[in-house]
Design an enzyme around this catalytic site. Structure first.
Site, short mmCIF file in Angstrom:
data_model
loop_
_atom_site.label_atom_id
_atom_site.label_comp_id
_atom_site.label_asym_id
_atom_site.label_seq_id
_atom_site.Cartn_x
_atom_site.Cartn_y
_atom_site.Cartn_z
N HIS A 221 0.84 -1.21 0.00
CA HIS A 221 0.00 0.00 0.00
C HIS A 221 0.88 1.25 0.00
O HIS A 221 1.06 1.90 1.03
CB HIS A 221 -0.95 -0.02 1.20
CG HIS A 221 -2.01 -1.08 1.11
ND1 HIS A 221 -1.90 -2.28 1.76
CD2 HIS A 221 -3.16 -1.12 0.41
CE1 HIS A 221 -2.96 -3.03 1.49
NE2 HIS A 221 -3.75 -2.35 0.68
N ASN A 222 1.39 1.57 -1.17
CA ASN A 222 2.30 2.69 -1.33
C ASN A 222 1.86 3.54 -2.53
O ASN A 222 0.80 3.31 -3.11
CB ASN A 222 3.74 2.18 -1.53
CG ASN A 222 3.80 1.08 -2.59
OD1 ASN A 222 3.14 1.17 -3.63
ND2 ASN A 222 4.57 0.04 -2.32
N PHE A 223 2.69 4.52 -2.90
CA PHE A 223 2.28 5.42 -3.99
C PHE A 223 2.21 4.70 -5.34
O PHE A 223 1.39 5.04 -6.18
CB PHE A 223 3.26 6.59 -4.10
CG PHE A 223 2.90 7.57 -5.19
CD1 PHE A 223 1.72 8.30 -5.15
CD2 PHE A 223 3.75 7.73 -6.28
CE1 PHE A 223 1.39 9.18 -6.17
CE2 PHE A 223 3.43 8.62 -7.30
CZ PHE A 223 2.23 9.34 -7.26
N HIS A 225 1.10 1.71 -5.79
CA HIS A 225 -0.23 1.10 -5.80
C HIS A 225 -1.29 2.16 -6.13
O HIS A 225 -2.22 1.89 -6.90
CB HIS A 225 -0.53 0.47 -4.44
CG HIS A 225 -1.95 0.05 -4.25
ND1 HIS A 225 -2.56 -0.96 -4.97
CD2 HIS A 225 -2.92 0.54 -3.42
CE1 HIS A 225 -3.82 -1.10 -4.59
NE2 HIS A 225 -4.07 -0.20 -3.66
N ASP A 262 -6.06 5.15 -0.73
CA ASP A 262 -5.28 4.49 0.33
C ASP A 262 -4.31 5.44 1.02
O ASP A 262 -3.28 5.01 1.54
CB ASP A 262 -4.51 3.29 -0.24
CG ASP A 262 -5.29 1.99 -0.16
OD1 ASP A 262 -6.16 1.88 0.74
OD2 ASP A 262 -5.05 1.09 -0.99
N ASP A 371 -9.13 -1.26 -7.64
CA ASP A 371 -8.34 -1.44 -6.43
C ASP A 371 -7.71 -2.82 -6.35
O ASP A 371 -6.60 -2.99 -5.83
CB ASP A 371 -9.24 -1.20 -5.21
CG ASP A 371 -8.46 -1.17 -3.90
OD1 ASP A 371 -7.24 -0.88 -3.94
OD2 ASP A 371 -9.06 -1.42 -2.84
N TYR A 393 1.50 -8.76 4.43
CA TYR A 393 0.71 -9.67 5.26
C TYR A 393 1.58 -10.32 6.34
O TYR A 393 1.17 -10.43 7.50
CB TYR A 393 0.08 -10.77 4.40
CG TYR A 393 -1.17 -10.35 3.65
CD1 TYR A 393 -1.79 -9.12 3.86
CD2 TYR A 393 -1.74 -11.23 2.72
CE1 TYR A 393 -2.93 -8.76 3.17
CE2 TYR A 393 -2.89 -10.87 2.03
CZ TYR A 393 -3.48 -9.64 2.25
OH TYR A 393 -4.62 -9.30 1.58
N ALA A 421 -2.82 -18.39 -1.94
CA ALA A 421 -3.28 -17.03 -1.65
C ALA A 421 -4.10 -16.48 -2.81
O ALA A 421 -5.06 -15.73 -2.59
CB ALA A 421 -2.08 -16.12 -1.38
#
Length: 474
Positions: A221-223, A225, A262, A371, A393, A421
């Protein structure tokens, strides 16, 4: 011996003086001083009596003086002027006193601000966010106003890049942050949002920089993304011809929600926030704490004049845009996935683009698709994202174990693999949602839905290989 002097009222003072001198022999006794002698008449009480019949008496003088004083007072309002001058002097004295206090307070404020500025500088900047129970990051990124012209290089996008931006196959790994900022800037210009909403181009740059600085350096969850989701939204707008079916306001809402969805993500999901009773979970009553926080940070940035891309939008229109952006960001909470998809399924067969509720539901589904759309991309682009997500995770599950909190099996490094997963997620979340959207936009099947099916088959093959290897090992 009494001496009586009788004179007529018409006598002059000199005549009277001559008579008095004659009767009292003053002239014979003091002949040398006669002309310089002053003769005074005093009554029994010692008061002087005038010897000039034409001269007014003392009480008459007093009356005349009183009348003159009264006339002067009426003409020049002396008493009122005196009162007014006194009042004004008092007010000036008070004002001088207050101004003096203000100067002291101003100096005190200046000193306080200087101390605060020095403190912030020594800390390397302060991020504007909601502190949680645990310190999720050590970096010092900040939400700071930029009054200078943003300095990131201006990239001229090639025609090849411009065309690639419109497709889900776009490779997001080949771009630096400054290049991604330029791509986002181009999208807003290309969609006509800058012109439609009269966005100052420099303000757009500052806003995008503020956005980038408030994405943390998490594994997933960064820029990057943020850019990935925004580029997919831009691609779907072109692929589904949404510009012909939705309003410009809808375009702006979709793009801005994707960019902000986010913001300041701490790298630990809602389940952790709630179980660990973090400040975010307490603040938002365990209801989508992260998504609520993303919304709050988004509008903290927009609230700064130098970053307000909606500065020239009417208040009523801004209120509508703000509410819609909040609705879309809150829709990205996967806890609401079933609820939102079921609502869309009920509408899709008889979808009406003139129906506000239908359009609202469509926009919620679109941002959800973008997303979690990594598996729509080619394998060489999508697979590194799986590694990033699993790393995030595992960091969370390790902390949950150390803190005695519940650990989800799909996040446990001792239980999960890439194939396990992804298979369930693709089969039961991604494919059903994209196939529902495909009913409304059939053109996405080849370029978006089929890659999901191929990805599912790819991971099932990997799982079979893993299972075979396990059997051999056993």
């Amino acid at each position: 011996m009494k001496c009586y002097v009788i004179f007529s009222p018409h006598c002059s003072p000199c005549d009277i003086k001559e008579l008095l001198c004659s009767s009292s022999n003053i002239a014979r006794l003091f002949s040398c001083f006669y002309r310089n002698t002053a003769i005074l008449l005093i009554d029994s009480e010692g008061a002087m009596i005038s010897i000039d019949p034409t001269m007014p008496k003392e009480d008459m003088f007093q009356n005349v003086l009183s009348q003159v004083a009264e006339q002067f007072s009426r003409a020049f309002r002396i008493n009122e002027l005196k009162t007014e001058v006194t009042n004004r002097l008092a007010m000036l004295e008070k004002r001088v006193e207050l101004e003096g206090l203000k100067v002291v307070e101003i100096e005190k404020c200046k000193n306080d601000l200087k101390k605060l500025r020095d403190e912030m500088t020594s800390r390397g900047g302060v991020r504007v966010n909601c502190n949680c129970k645990y310190n999720f990051t050590d970096d010092g990124k900040k939400l700071s106003p930029r009054r200078d012209v943003p300095s990131y290089p201006k990239y001229t996008l090639s025609q090849e890049t411009i065309e690639a931006l419109k497709k889900p196959t776009f490779d997001v790994w080949h771009w630096e942050h400054n290049e991604m900022l330029s791509c986002l800037e181009y999208m807003y210009h290309d969609l006509g949002l800058v012109k439609e909403f009269n966005i100052n181009p420099i303000t757009l740059k500052r806003w995008l920089l503020g956005i980038q600085e408030n994405y943390r350096d998490n594994p997933f969850h960064n820029f990057r993304h943020c850019f990935c989701v925004s580029q997919m939204m831009y691609g779907m707008i072109h692929l589904c011809n949404l510009q012909e079916r939705l309003t410009m306001t809808d375009m702006c809402i979709l793009m801005t929600a994707a960019v902000c969805h986010d913001l300041d993500h701490p790298g630990y999901n809602n389940t952790y926030q709630i179980n660990a009773r973090t400040e975010l979970a307490v603040r938002y009553n365990d209801i989508s704490p992260l998504e609520n926080h993303h919304c709050a940070v988004a509008f903290q940035i927009i609230s700064m004049p130098e970053c307000n891309i909606f500065a020239n939008v009417e208040p009523d229109s801004f209120k509508q845009i703000r509410q819609a952006i909040i609705t879309l960001i809150l829709a990205t909470d996967m806890a609401r996935h079933g609820e939102i998809l079921d609502s869309f399924k009920q509408k899709v067969d008889n979808f009406d683009f003139t129906n506000e509720e239908h359009v609202k539901c469509l926009k919620m589904v679109l941002i959800k698709c973008c997303d979690i759309s990594n598996e729509v991309r080619p394998t060489e682009v999508a697979e590194p994202w799986v590694d990033c997500l699993l790393e995030e995770y595992f960091i969370q599950s390790d902390r949950e174990k150390s803190e005695g909190l519940p650990v989800a099996p799909f996040m446990d490094r001792d239980k999960v693999t890439k194939p396990t997963a992804q298979i369930g997620f693709i089969k039961f979340v991604l494919i059903p949602m994209f196939e529902t959207v495909m009913k409304l936009f059939p053109q996405i099947e080849e370029i978006m839905v089929q890659p999901l099916r191929d990805s599912r088959d790819h991971y099932e093959e990997l799982k079979q290989i893993d299972d075979a290897m396990s059997e051999v090992t056993n």
